[in-house]
Design an enzyme around this catalytic site. Sequence first.
Site, PDB file in Angstrom:
ATOM      1  N   GLY A 103       0.649  -1.201  -0.010  1.00 39.07           N
ATOM      2  CA  GLY A 103       0.033  -0.155   0.094  1.00 39.07           C
ATOM      3  C   GLY A 103       0.956   1.116  -0.024  1.00 39.07           C
ATOM      4  NE  ARG A 106       8.554   6.690   0.714  1.00 37.60           N
ATOM      5  CZ  ARG A 106       9.919   6.361   0.658  1.00 37.60           C
ATOM      6  NH1 ARG A 106      10.440   6.917   1.818  1.00 37.60           N
ATOM      7  NH2 ARG A 106      10.497   5.544  -0.267  1.00 37.60           N
ATOM      8  CG  ASP A 137       9.360   8.558   8.759  1.00 36.03           C
ATOM      9  OD1 ASP A 137       9.112   8.300   7.720  1.00 36.03           O
ATOM     10  OD2 ASP A 137      10.530   9.029   9.318  1.00 36.03           O
ATOM     11  N   GLY A 138       6.424   7.462   6.945  1.00 37.07           N
ATOM     12  CA  GLY A 138       5.482   8.022   5.873  1.00 37.07           C
ATOM     13  C   GLY A 138       6.150   9.205   5.372  1.00 37.07           C
ATOM     14  CG  ASP A 272       5.569  -2.982  -4.525  1.00 42.68           C
ATOM     15  OD1 ASP A 272       6.250  -3.746  -4.564  1.00 42.68           O
ATOM     16  OD2 ASP A 272       5.868  -1.857  -3.830  1.00 42.68           O
ATOM     17  CG  ASN A 273       8.161  -0.241  -7.104  1.00 44.63           C
ATOM     18  OD1 ASN A 273       7.461   0.468  -6.238  1.00 44.63           O
ATOM     19  ND2 ASN A 273       9.363  -0.676  -6.640  1.00 44.63           N
TER      20      ASN A 273
END
Length: 523
Positions: A103, A106, A137-138, A272-273
């Site tokens: 998901g 960030r 930490d996004g 996912d890329n």
Amino acid sequence: MNTIQLNIQDTFNKELPADPILENSRRQVKEAFFSYVTPKKTTAPALLHVSDAMLQALGISEEEKKSDAFLKIFTGNEVLDNTKPYAMCYGGHQFGNWAGQLGDGRAINLGEVVHNNKRWAIQLKGAGETPYSRSADGLAVLRSSIREYLCSEAMFHLGVPTTRALSLALTGDEVLRDVLYNGNPAYEKGAVVCRVAPSFIRFGNFEIFAARGDHESLKKLADYTIKHFYPYLVTPSKEVYIQFFKEVATRTLETVLHWQRVGFVHGVLNTDNMSILGLTIDYGPYGWLEGFDFGWTPNTTDATNKRYRFGNQPNIGLWNLYQLANAIYPLIDEVEGLEKILNDYKVDFEEKSLEMMRSKLGLEQKEEEDSRLILQLEENLELSETDMTIFFRNLSKFTKEKNGSGVDIVKEAFYSSEEIQGEILEKWNTWFTFYRNRLKKERLSDEARKEKMNNVNPKYVLRNYMAQLAIESADKGNYSLIEELYQLLKKPYDEQPDNEKWFVKRPEWARHKVGCSMLSCSS
């Protein structure tokens, strides 16, 4: 009311089911396509650069760009009117292994804008944690944000299908990162990039639902994607899903071939890329070939197995398509159509790769000897460290009639010119004789061929050392090099006599320097 007037026409977060839990906590998100998330407010946001091209594409005026609202919105400190920001849920295979839910860890989507009949999803990268941030930490740092901002725009002007970038900004906050993953973290300047694309849907968006056996959601996603991005495929059916997969495979191959043409190595081609639209997406540990080397990868994490090395990118494109085929199989329930497309990819790659290499060599006609000519060239390029970009750009000056040594024409591409002697020199002279004889079968004049070659072989690419120089200057508060490189890379195929200083081999100081030779996923 804020002062940025955008034609907001959201579809993803209106037509597809949302995560019912509104709390921004790390968790597994089931039977939902996204989670609502509000970007994190930053201490002292400051714009560093804005893409004039993307301003126009989104319908944002110069006056609006200068407004306080623009700064706040595109750094995550204010939410656009009539929008509900969200992070997307998807899974993926990472380095060949199923990683489960991943998901937008960030990235936060602000909304969708339609301007001049084109749809654009707007997304902030580095705007804070989401339910998909896992242990991170996004946030993002200036180092990686400069690389993403410059590269996505550079790729567009190279003619490579890609996501774009609207803006680059400092947050005013410090972010802790371990650049080399060696237990030595340090604080870096925080930054936010506003990324733009028709859609950020990935292969992994389909994989997560297939892995969970959620075929209802899988069908909703496929139907949504076809409706908005492949509308010419009309009403969904088994045949249409197969055709949809064929379209994705065709676009994927086209993009990979462009990477091979310009010497770009993505570095982390996890599923996912991989964009469902065939765009280059997620600029992490990428790099351009300096010395021509099929075995090179810029990713430190991949240094041992080199799964994502330059020469393997076409195979990885196919491997990832196999995973997408497995994911959408429940919608089709038969393998023949999918298998044919995957087999066609292999055949098409051979044909289109040959076609692409012909274009780099200025060959219009098809001759049986071309495969041998190209194979011998690729073997020669690896005999001694040879800069790919300079070699092909200068090769356009070679002529059908003998006017000196071919080696002399491309000598600037060799890192150690003293190595070009003996057997290596003999092989190069043999190849140039072969090439000259082949050119004599072409109808084009030398000048016309040179022009065509210079339209496919860029003179300027974003070499890692160039990005690193911009990063180091920016760390000291000087952002002028970002603008200089941005303008340079707008016209990568032009001669640009005033910018010859960038048409050079990688300097020796950059050979083993962090950020120049190899990069990590740390950003």
